[in-house]
Write an enzyme that holds these catalytic residues in place. Structure first.
Site, PDB file in Angstrom:
ATOM      1  N   LYS A 107      82.063  -1.784  41.542  1.00  0.00           N
ATOM      2  CA  LYS A 107      83.395  -2.393  41.422  1.00  0.00           C
ATOM      3  C   LYS A 107      83.784  -3.107  42.710  1.00  0.00           C
ATOM      4  O   LYS A 107      84.212  -2.471  43.664  1.00  0.00           O
ATOM      5  CB  LYS A 107      84.431  -1.317  41.075  1.00  0.00           C
ATOM      6  CG  LYS A 107      85.864  -1.850  41.031  1.00  0.00           C
ATOM      7  CD  LYS A 107      86.859  -0.785  40.589  1.00  0.00           C
ATOM      8  CE  LYS A 107      88.293  -1.271  40.755  1.00  0.00           C
ATOM      9  NZ  LYS A 107      89.285  -0.244  40.399  1.00  0.00           N
ATOM     10  N   LYS A 132      82.663   1.278  45.042  1.00  0.00           N
ATOM     11  CA  LYS A 132      83.694   0.236  45.046  1.00  0.00           C
ATOM     12  C   LYS A 132      83.869  -0.260  46.467  1.00  0.00           C
ATOM     13  O   LYS A 132      83.827   0.528  47.408  1.00  0.00           O
ATOM     14  CB  LYS A 132      84.985   0.855  44.486  1.00  0.00           C
ATOM     15  CG  LYS A 132      86.231   0.005  44.600  1.00  0.00           C
ATOM     16  CD  LYS A 132      87.407   0.689  43.863  1.00  0.00           C
ATOM     17  CE  LYS A 132      88.727   0.024  44.177  1.00  0.00           C
ATOM     18  NZ  LYS A 132      89.888   0.694  43.570  1.00  0.00           N
ATOM     19  N   ASP A 184      89.615   6.863  41.689  1.00  0.00           N
ATOM     20  CA  ASP A 184      89.129   5.998  42.766  1.00  0.00           C
ATOM     21  C   ASP A 184      89.440   6.672  44.101  1.00  0.00           C
ATOM     22  O   ASP A 184      90.576   6.651  44.565  1.00  0.00           O
ATOM     23  CB  ASP A 184      89.815   4.622  42.714  1.00  0.00           C
ATOM     24  CG  ASP A 184      89.368   3.779  41.516  1.00  0.00           C
ATOM     25  OD1 ASP A 184      88.968   4.369  40.494  1.00  0.00           O
ATOM     26  OD2 ASP A 184      89.425   2.551  41.616  1.00  0.00           O
TER      27      ASP A 184
END
Lengths: 303, 292
Positions: free
Chosen positions: A239, A203, A140
């Protein structure tokens, strides 16, 4: 596998109609979900959670405990799914990986000088490589919001492409930190840059800045994914992270994903929730449906 | 001039706010002559859930306040009630009391609140103990608040019964979810307005109106409610006791004449307390003198 093109080749992002987004999002929140569908939805939510701990005070003990929870969500009620992954700092990847040996739960690691992203390219690459070498299945990364807001889109694009290369087989989630991007137009632009630069997932947030994953922001990002899929046939995951702490909100998000992207995205390969307290709320809702009695957090594990 | 009197819509009290019931349902209790006396919310199980959530949220900071500060705040309720005496007297008359009865009830309610305000920083000294043990330990027992107390207000009074059960429960740091008298609910919501304008933090007291048979089982079975206090429940007694078993809720029923000055006391407070006993190791050199 798509090959990142240069920033100059990507299509111009369409502008976002904020009022329209708000109205559409409000409609997702007024759906009536019957008990049986709700029960299935809650199981699905559990299986999509990236159980997260990203604190300065994280210890190997805390991470091990969270990893145990990831595949033993509520042992007094059997046949619950496990969460999709745990999300930790690079220094905790090895601990998590060892703790999760033999399970299907993946290990995601934040990287690139999370959460601010204020560091050099070399440091960010080293950070990412370290996490991958330790065994992270997913990375991430955060984008350089400062550069993005200064209009240096090329820089942001190249950075994501470079990190993608460093990831190797690990899937790359790109955190836009939408709370710092100010407008939905910027969110759309950042989404497009991340997608075209090689993100496997986009995300919303680090969870350190408010507002985080509002439905308006998630909607805008889902539309970017849809447009990309419509023109290339390549799926990108989504996400939302930060601020989704109730089952109700999680179910609203699932409704939105289904209606924009369809059933293909309704599994943990393509949709995740980044959350720390959501799991317990979902468990309490499931137990409420099963027993008919409102639950107390006293009977669920402490996160 | 003739005018049509406005029939007040009383809302419920959750987390320091006055929402309508999420169910959108209402009922109109009537007085002896059959006239409607107000529009009351017919609360649902989801209102109970929301009230318990609000009570849990408020519990931490309320129970951690100093006992003296809780006493100040409870006393403030009495002060605010004193200032709105007339309104309560009129409301009680509307619900069938004579003027004299109504005045007596309101004054007793105020005095009873002052009484429990005084207990706030004293009950722990009275109820706690240092216990003699035959090992090298300093062994002591102190009181801790229990958590969320569910209160079913006495059905035959509108104000004094509610005050008699609610105030001792909250003065020791518990938070409460109260179901008002079904047929005499007016004063409960006006009392919520008093709580809201005194210094009681939102969520410490949450008040619902509606059908007892519908709401009580939800409150009794709620895993996050730690105690349930009421008058005798009659036909609902066994069902309620069974529902309260799962999380070992403390369940107390009281039968008292609430209008009597004797229907108050320390034991109304102590029933909603947990006793914690601590074994603290001490050095006992020579075994002759106390070393703590």
């Amino acid at each position: 596998m798509k090959v990142p093109t240069s920033f100059t080749n990507i299509p111009i992002s369409p502008s976002v109609d904020k009022v329209g987004v708000e109205e559409r999002v409000a409609r997702f929140q007024s759906r009536s979900i019957k008990n049986e569908s709700k029960r299935q939805g809650l199981d699905l939510v559990l299986s999509m959670i990236d159980l997260t701990t990203l604190e300065g005070k994280d210890t190997p003990g805390k991470v091990k405990q969270m990893c145990y929870k990831a595949h033993h969500l509520h042992d007094s009620y059997p046949n619950l799914p496990t969460v999709a992954a745990v999300c930790v700092f690079p220094s905790m990847v090895k601990t998590a990986k060892t703790a999760l040996l033999g399970t299907s739960v993946k290990v995601a690691s934040v990287s690139t000088a999370f959460p601010s992203g204020q560091s050099t390219r070399a440091v960010k690459l080293a950070d990412t490589k370290f996490a991958v070498d330790e065994g992270a299945d997913e990375i991430d990364m955060v984008i350089s919001r400062g550069k993005f807001l200064a209009g240096e889109y090329n820089f942001v694009f190249d950075e994501i492409a470079a990190i993608k290369e460093a990831c190797g087989k690990a899937r790359l989630k790109v955190i836009l930190e939408t709370g710092e991007l100010c407008t939905l137009d910027s969110v759309r632009k950042a989404s497009d840059i991340a997608i075209y630069a090689g993100a496997d997932f986009i995300k919303t947030s680090t969870g350190k800045i408010q507002p985080a994953a509002t439905m308006q922001v998630t909607y805008t990002m889902l539309m970017a994914i849809k447009d990309y899929y419509d023109s290339t046939g390549i799926m990108i995951g989504m996400k939302p992270a930060g601020g989704i702490s109730t089952s109700k909100l999680a179910l609203h998000n699932l409704v939105m994903v289904k209606e924009i992207l369809g059933n293909n995205w309704l599994n943990n390969d393509w949709f995740r929730f980044g959350a720390s307290s959501l799991a317990n709320d979902v468990l309490m809702q499931i137990m409420k449906l099963e027993t008919g009695v409102y639950q107390s957090s006293d009977y669920f594990t402490i996160d | 001039m003739n005018r049509v009197e406005i029939l007040k819509t009383y809302k419920i009290y959750i987390g320091g706010a006055f929402p309508r019931t999420e169910s959108g349902r209402y009922y109109t209790p009537v007085n002896k002559t059959g006239e409607g006396i107000g529009n009351m919310c017919l609360s649902s199980r989801k209102d109970v859930r929301n009230a318990v959530t609000a009570a849990r949220k408020a519990f931490g900071s309320w129970s951690e306040r100093s006992a003296f500060n809780r006493g100040q705040i409870i006393y403030r309720i009495a002060e605010m009630l004193e200032g709105r005496k007339e309104q309560f007297i009129l409301e009680l008359q509307k619900q069938g009391s004579t003027k004299a009865e109504a005045e007596k009830e309101v004054i007793l309610a105020i005095d009873r609140i002052v009484y429990y305000a005084g207990w706030c920083d004293k009950y722990n000294q009275v109820l706690s103990a240092v216990n003699p043990v035959s090992s090298s330990h300093f062994n002591f027992t102190t009181c801790e608040s229990m958590g969320i107390v569910g209160v079913l207000a006495p059905q035959t009074t509108s104000l004094i019964g509610l005050v008699s059960l609610l105030i001792p429960a909250i003065c020791s740091g518990n938070t409460a979810v109260l179901i008002a008298s079904e047929k005499l609910p007016l004063c409960a919501i006006t009392f919520a307005e008093v709580l809201n304008s005194s210094d009681v933090p939102g969520g410490v007291v949450n008040i619902l109106t509606g059908n007892t048979e519908e709401l009580l089982p939800v409150l009794a079975s709620h895993m996050d409610v730690n105690a349930l206090i009421s008058e005798s429940l009659g036909s609902l007694e066994i069902e309620t006791a069974k529902a309260a078993v799962d999380n070992l809720k403390r369940k107390f029923t009281y039968n008292a004449d609430w209008s009597s000055e004797k229907s108050q006391g320390l034991y109304y407070i102590s029933d909603c307390l947990e006793l914690k006993t601590t074994w603290h190791p001490i050095e006992n050199i020579g075994g002759t003198t106390s070393s703590y």
